[in-house]
Design an enzyme around this catalytic site. Structure first.
Site, PDB file in Angstrom:
ATOM      1  N   CYS A  41       0.847  -1.192   0.000  1.00 25.94           N
ATOM      2  CA  CYS A  41       0.000   0.000   0.000  1.00 25.94           C
ATOM      3  C   CYS A  41       0.880   1.239   0.000  1.00 25.94           C
ATOM      4  CB  CYS A  41      -0.945   0.001   1.198  1.00 25.94           C
ATOM      5  SG  CYS A  41      -0.091   0.130   2.787  1.00 25.94           S
ATOM      6  N   CYS A  44       3.144   1.805   3.025  1.00 29.75           N
ATOM      7  CA  CYS A  44       4.404   1.057   2.975  1.00 29.75           C
ATOM      8  C   CYS A  44       5.454   1.842   2.193  1.00 29.75           C
ATOM      9  CB  CYS A  44       4.188  -0.311   2.330  1.00 29.75           C
ATOM     10  SG  CYS A  44       3.051  -1.392   3.228  1.00 29.75           S
ATOM     11  N   ASP A 444      -1.842  10.778 -28.682  1.00 28.38           N
ATOM     12  CA  ASP A 444      -0.758  10.837 -29.655  1.00 28.38           C
ATOM     13  C   ASP A 444      -1.395  10.765 -31.044  1.00 28.38           C
ATOM     14  OD1 ASP A 444       1.871  10.541 -30.840  1.00 28.38           O
ATOM     15  OD2 ASP A 444       1.389   8.418 -31.064  1.00 28.38           O
ATOM     16  N   ASP A 624       1.203   5.152 -28.446  1.00 33.67           N
ATOM     17  CA  ASP A 624       1.681   3.844 -28.892  1.00 33.67           C
ATOM     18  C   ASP A 624       3.174   3.751 -29.109  1.00 33.67           C
ATOM     19  OD1 ASP A 624       1.777   5.456 -31.292  1.00 33.67           O
ATOM     20  OD2 ASP A 624       1.942   3.574 -32.406  1.00 33.67           O
ATOM     21  N   ASP A 628       6.180   8.009 -26.453  1.00 34.20           N
ATOM     22  CA  ASP A 628       5.035   8.238 -25.570  1.00 34.20           C
ATOM     23  C   ASP A 628       5.211   7.609 -24.191  1.00 34.20           C
ATOM     24  OD1 ASP A 628       3.574   9.499 -27.671  1.00 34.20           O
ATOM     25  OD2 ASP A 628       3.067   7.529 -28.468  1.00 34.20           O
TER      26      ASP A 628
END
Length: 725
Positions: A41, A44, A444, A624, A628
């Site tokens: 979590c 932590c 994009d 893609d 990016d």
């Protein structure tokens, strides 16, 4: 753009193979990698980073929750063996990882381990349930005692094996005087076992071994569901690192030497042959060619390369040999800086606090206090420690966070199944929750909104004779425009003309002889045409006026529908691309996108996404390409098509399996519904506790009844989640 890069300890295999060459200077700082299998979590993350950063010699530490890993930048005299005890004192198991083998993961082993424990708990639970049915049916005295002892013989080793993850995590927390969600779970299991053994030893009527096993089984089921949602997530930074070239050809006094890239230095001359990838950042000193920069910039077309042009690691040389002088090597290259950028962004995204974490923050201490008060109250009231223990166990079991633990994984699993049928794969456990919060969508261009495949737009403007010549020249080249032209001409039934002496001139085009006339297909400046804003190739036949072939990138199916749906939902849509201004503007106008940015570098995309996030926006990034990955990792939530580069798919939270973009808008609607279901599940769990807890505290629910009530609440939560399907 400059970036601070952390040197790594390990060398690649190529470095070992060329150990005879001069060693590189010892870096000022080192990077230490630690595996943290016990973190789960945001609390932590904060604890680990605080403890590490407070240790002398540590200059910076970042934790990646998905990989359960800490990356530490430290002084050369700091070692992993110095840091592991620091984390162990804080209650966290830690192991050193070899930075040269970070791609190796034990996630498959962890999944098999959880599944095995789940199977053992389920099998044991079914057998003990069968014995319990006999007791409920009226078995008495010696027969009942025998069934209880058989149940104990099955339950004790089964729970000792199956509940190990809960015991380990609870012990790690208690050793450093902390509480987590596993502490009440362990207390409930132990109290149920102790009470059952006590009842069995005293020939009592009730034993609760089936309750302890059922509790363990349901909790393991929730933990395994959560594991499965995380199993597809890997580090995009590792995928980027895999693109780095291991060896290169260095020119020394005119001779070629193949060396490890790790041994290159600034100022070295390097030969890059056609088809090769740039091993370092540098400047071209000789040669002419074309470069494919699509991975780094998203540019649709190759770029003309000649002496004086700067190149970056990762770019692909297409047509002619190039000699470059290195200006940045190793960790200073643009490709390595991008990997560092992605790793930082991934660590930041791991800090997202899920609804389950928020709901559970105060739950554990509340359960402990309530159970302790019940035990003390009943012991003072009745003076019977046996009764007090029974009621304390019932309170712990009936308030056990099983429904709470299943609230998110059950909904996530149901929603993931629905989206998968619609062509979307959810990779990250909190992706749906983050997707429901999106108010800004960044796209994009090339390969995302467009297919990335060029199409000839003016085939009919040319005579058949010209097309035959153009086809013959195009088929002699591997340039994307030539391929698109050849495909269109062949599709129209055109046959190539007969040419002789056809050659490709790197960086310019192809030429040959046709009926004693020189013919050329290529760049406007070479052929004699006029530059224009459109993507074009020019054909010159002898002294005739050159003619132009124009091309466009076809729109991906569902792109217009997806953008229209986002705008209708009130979300801002932004287009960011590394392509040219005319190409980006034309697409933005076609899709009705008002806000667009062209010629954006990878760091520009990531910076823009970060700026939007700093303004309080929740950004969905859809991309893609390699260029990016930084933006995908920095976004609040991200999506990549299945056709994307591996690094982009890995950096994203969701993968679009088909070519149609329209499911993206529907995914946002599903995410909103999922979040609504999760909140409903929490309300169900709350109502259940409001009703059941007073009954347990009042002594009206035995541990067995508490286990049945807990199971009922878990089933109710799961059924509510299935409404998404």
């Amino acid at each position: 753009m400059t970036a601070q890069v952390t040197p790594a300890r390990a060398a690649c295999p190529g470095c070992v193979a060329t150990a005879a060459e001069p060693a590189r200077p010892v870096p000022e700082d080192v990077q230490i990698a630690l595996s943290l299998p016990g973190i789960h979590c945001s609390a932590c993350i904060s604890t680990v980073e605080r403890e590490l950063n407070a240790h002398p010699g540590v200059e910076g530490a970042r934790v990646n929750l998905t990989l359960k890993r800490a990356m530490i930048k430290a002084t050369p005299d700091t070692r992993a063996v110095d840091l592991i005890p620091v984390l162990e004192r804080a209650g966290f198991e830690a192991h050193e990882l070899d930075p040269g083998a970070l791609s190796a993961t034990q996630s498959d082993k962890a999944g098999r381990d959880l599944l095995m424990r789940l199977a053992v708990a389920g099998f044991a639970s079914m057998n003990v349930m069968l014995l319990s049915v006999s007791v409920w049916s009226g078995a008495t005295d010696a027969t009942r005692d025998m069934f209880h002892w058989i149940s104990a013989a099955i339950a004790l080793p089964a729970i000792a094996f199956s509940a190990q993850p809960f015991f380990a995590n609870a012990w790690s927390a208690l050793r450093v005087r902390r509480l987590n969600m596993d502490v009440p779970i362990v207390l409930a299991i132990l109290l149920a076992l102790v009470t059952s053994l006590w009842e069995t030893a005293l020939s009592g009527e009730h034993a609760y071994f089936d309750a302890a096993l059922t509790l363990t089984f349901f909790l393991l089921a929730g933990r395994y569901l959560d594991y499965r949602t995380r199993a597809a997530a890997r580090s995009a930074a590792e995928e980027l690192t895999a693109l780095e070239v291991p060896r290169a050809i260095r020119l020394v006094d005119g001779s070629e030497q193949e060396v490890a890239v790790a041994n290159l230095r600034v100022g070295d001359l390097i030969l890059v042959r056609p088809g090769g990838r740039m091993p370092v950042d540098g400047e071209i000193t000789s040669g002419r060619s074309e470069l494919d920069r699509s991975l780094l910039t998203g540019e649709t077309l190759p770029v003309f390369a000649e002496a004086g042009l700067r190149v970056s690691a990762g770019e692909v040389n297409l047509t002619g040999p190039l000699t470059i002088r290195a200006t940045a090597v190793g960790e200073d290259t643009s490709l390595h800086r991008m990997a560092d950028l992605v790793a930082i962004a991934e660590s930041g995204r791991s800090r997202y606090t899920s609804l389950a974490d928020k709901a559970a923050k105060l739950y554990a201490p509340g359960v402990h206090i309530l159970s302790a008060l019940s035990f003390l109250g009943w012991y003072i009231y009745s003076g019977d420690i046996r009764t007090a223990l029974n009621i304390a166990a019932a309170v712990l079991i009936i308030t056990c966070p099983c429904a709470l633990g299943l609230a998110v994984p059950a909904v996530t699993t149901a929603a993931s199944g629905r989206l998968f049928r619609n062509g979307m794969l959810i990779k990250h456990a909190t992706a749906l929750e983050r997707l429901a919060e999106v108010d800004t969508v960044v796209f994009d261009k090339t390969g995302t909104l467009t297919s990335g495949a060029l199409e000839l737009t003016n085939l009919g403007d040319h005579s058949r004779a010209d097309l035959e010549v153009a086809l013959a020249l195009a088929e002699a080249s591997s340039h994307p425009l030539s391929i698109a032209l050849a495909k269109a001409a062949r599709g129209a039934g055109i046959k190539p003309a007969t040419l002789r002496d056809v050659v490709e001139v790197p960086g310019y085009g192809t030429e040959g002889m046709y009926h004693e006339q020189r013919v050329r297909l290529g760049r406007a400046t070479w052929v004699g045409g006029k530059d224009c804003e459109q993507t074009a190739a020019w054909l010159a036949i002898g002294s005739q006026t050159p003619s132009r072939f124009t091309f466009t990138d076809s729109l991906r199916a569902g792109a217009a529908e997806a953008i229209a749906a986002f705008r209708k939902a009130g979300k801002d849509v932004i287009l960011i691309s590394g392509d040219t201004h005319p190409a980006v503007q034309a697409l933005a106008d076609k899709l009705g996108i008002q806000n667009w940015i062209a010629q954006a570098l990878p760091q520009d995309k990531a910076t823009k996404v970060q700026e939007l996030s700093d303004q309080g926006r929740h950004v969905l990034m859809v991309g893609d390409g390699l260029n990016d990955t930084g933006a995908l990792a920095a976004a609040h939530v991200s999506i990549s098509p299945a056709s994307a580069l591996d690094a982009a798919r890995v950096a994203s939270d969701i993968v679009l399996l088909g070519n149609d973009l329209s499911p993206i808008a529907e995914a946002c609607e599903t995410a909103v519904k999922s979040t609504r279901r999760i909140r409903e599940n929490f309300r169900i769990a709350t109502v259940y506790n409001v009703i059941a807890v007073p009954l347990a505290v009042a002594g009206l629910a035995t541990p067995l009844i508490a286990a049945l009530a807990m199971s009922t609440s878990s089933i109710t939560v799961s059924l509510n989640a299935l409404r998404l399907r």
